[in-house]
Design an enzyme around this catalytic site. Structure first.
Site, PDB file in Angstrom:
ATOM      1  N   ASP A  56      99.335  64.659  -5.012  1.00  0.00           N
ATOM      2  CA  ASP A  56      99.167  65.915  -5.742  1.00  0.00           C
ATOM      3  C   ASP A  56      99.845  67.019  -4.932  1.00  0.00           C
ATOM      4  OD1 ASP A  56      98.287  68.347  -6.712  1.00  0.00           O
ATOM      5  OD2 ASP A  56      96.229  67.667  -7.053  1.00  0.00           O
ATOM      6  N   TYR A  62     103.955  65.749   2.577  1.00  0.00           N
ATOM      7  CA  TYR A  62     104.639  65.136   3.717  1.00  0.00           C
ATOM      8  C   TYR A  62     105.657  64.121   3.209  1.00  0.00           C
ATOM      9  CZ  TYR A  62     105.724  62.420   7.809  1.00  0.00           C
ATOM     10  OH  TYR A  62     106.416  61.788   8.804  1.00  0.00           O
ATOM     11  N   TYR A 145      99.969  78.463 -18.258  1.00  0.00           N
ATOM     12  CA  TYR A 145     101.274  77.830 -18.053  1.00  0.00           C
ATOM     13  C   TYR A 145     102.349  78.893 -17.862  1.00  0.00           C
ATOM     14  CZ  TYR A 145     105.222  74.651 -19.022  1.00  0.00           C
ATOM     15  OH  TYR A 145     106.388  73.911 -18.960  1.00  0.00           O
ATOM     16  N   THR A 175     112.207  69.962 -25.356  1.00  0.00           N
ATOM     17  CA  THR A 175     113.013  68.771 -25.093  1.00  0.00           C
ATOM     18  C   THR A 175     112.225  67.548 -25.566  1.00  0.00           C
ATOM     19  OG1 THR A 175     113.939  69.882 -23.161  1.00  0.00           O
ATOM     20  CG2 THR A 175     114.235  67.498 -23.264  1.00  0.00           C
TER      21      THR A 175
END
Ligand code: UDP
Length: 316
Positions: A56, A62, A145, A175
């Site tokens: 997440d 990393y 959003y 799309t």
């Protein structure tokens, strides 16, 4: 190049992964699989230049070794998803973008942000050029959003200006194509499935609202060109072919040979943008890009994919 694609198991992320691999790059796809699926990358298992990391990106990211580019595509992306996941949507746009930019800074990588036509909100300018600032309701249902993506653009520009990170921003218009989630609630999956099942096509409101639909291969080409360009300002990538939702329903019915009727539903009309059409002059000029796939051709690729998914699930 060695490329990290966040949201790499999602609809767009997985198609981008395929493209970068086919061009000979190494790809690390990162996804927490909330709305992405390993089905979208299953065909890449064992590929020598592909790695998947379940993570997440709102938490510290990393990645071992060098990175040349980061494409930040992680986010819930359909109105139903971000209504169900409002906090995660805000977090991935805000914290996730921050973490991904921090990684770009650390690795000296180029950074490309997946932004959206939703930054224009319910646009009062039509079609929408990149210079339009938008008309967004921060506390409306889409605010989580729209504002997350607007913040993400601001954060990207700040890292460019203050940290000298090499950044790109693509504003993606509607799309469609294979690998859209069947239940993501957007108009393309809904109408195609309804038509294939000969169920009524649910047009929200009176169907006079418009959208401009772009086939996924055109989006991938636009993103690829943008990444390798020198364009730091946002660039719209979308197909200017504009249809009312009612017209779109009729097209889907015709192309599927369906017996479905069209019904009007008083659903989700609040804050539903009334019109949307990209002005793609900038992409044309600076990237030499324009969409190649007309709606009928793109749907001819997409409909069989949905049919196969439904048959596999025993729903057809
Ligand atoms: N829509 C519809 N019926 C559906 C799903 C969506 O009429 O079953 C409409 C929706 O109200 C909007 C348009 O289709 O006007 C596009 O919706 P979508 O969720 O695909 O994406 P948006 O462009 O709104 O983010």
């Amino acid at each position: 190049m060695r490329v990290l694609i966040t949201g790499g198991a999602g609809f767009l992320g997985s198609h981008l992964t395929d493209r970068f691999l086919s061009e000979g790059h190494d790809v690390i796809a990162m996804d927490n699989l909330i709305t992405g699926s390993t089905d979208n990358i299953a065909h890449l298992a064992g590929h020598p230049h592909f790695t998947f990391i379940k993570h997440d990106v709102t938490n510290y990211i990393y990645v071992d070794g060098p990175l040349d580019a980061i494409l930040h595509f992680a986010s819930p992306a359909s109105p139903i998803d971000y209504l169900e996941l409002p906090i995660q949507t805000l977090k991935v746009g805000a914290l996730g973008t921050h973490k991904a930019l921090g990684l770009a800074k650390d690795k000296g990588a180029r950074f490309l942000l997946a932004s959206t036509s939703e930054v224009y909100g319910d646009p009062q300018v039509h079609p929408q050029p990149e210079t339009y600032y938008g008309y967004v309701n921060p506390v409306g249902p889409r605010g989580v959003y729209d504002e997350a993506k607007r913040f993400a653009e601001a954060m990207t520009m700040a890292y460019h200006t203050y940290h000298g990170i090499d950044t790109r921003i693509v504003r993606i218009f509607n799309t469609y194509g294979p690998r859209m989630r069947l239940r993501d609630g957007r108009v393309v999956p809904n109408f195609i499935q309804q038509a294939l099942k000969h169920e009524p096509l649910t047009v929200y409101g009176d169907g006079s609202q418009t959208r401009s639909f772009q086939y996924v291969s055109d989006l991938v080409e636009g993103v690829y060109r943008l990444l390798f360009s020198e364009v730091v300002d946002p660039v719209n990538i979308g197909n200017p072919g504009e249809f009312t939702i009612r017209e779109f329903a009729e097209i889907v019915i015709a192309l599927t040979g369906s017996q479905s009727p069209i019904v009007n539903r008083d659903l989700r009309t609040r804050d539903d943008p009334q019109v949307r059409q990209p002005d793609i002059s900038r992409a044309r000029q600076l990237l030499g890009w324009e969409p190649q796939v007309p709606l009928a051709d793109g749907l001819a690729q997409t409909i069989p994919w949905f049919r196969e998914q439904l048959q596999r699930r025993g729903e057809l």
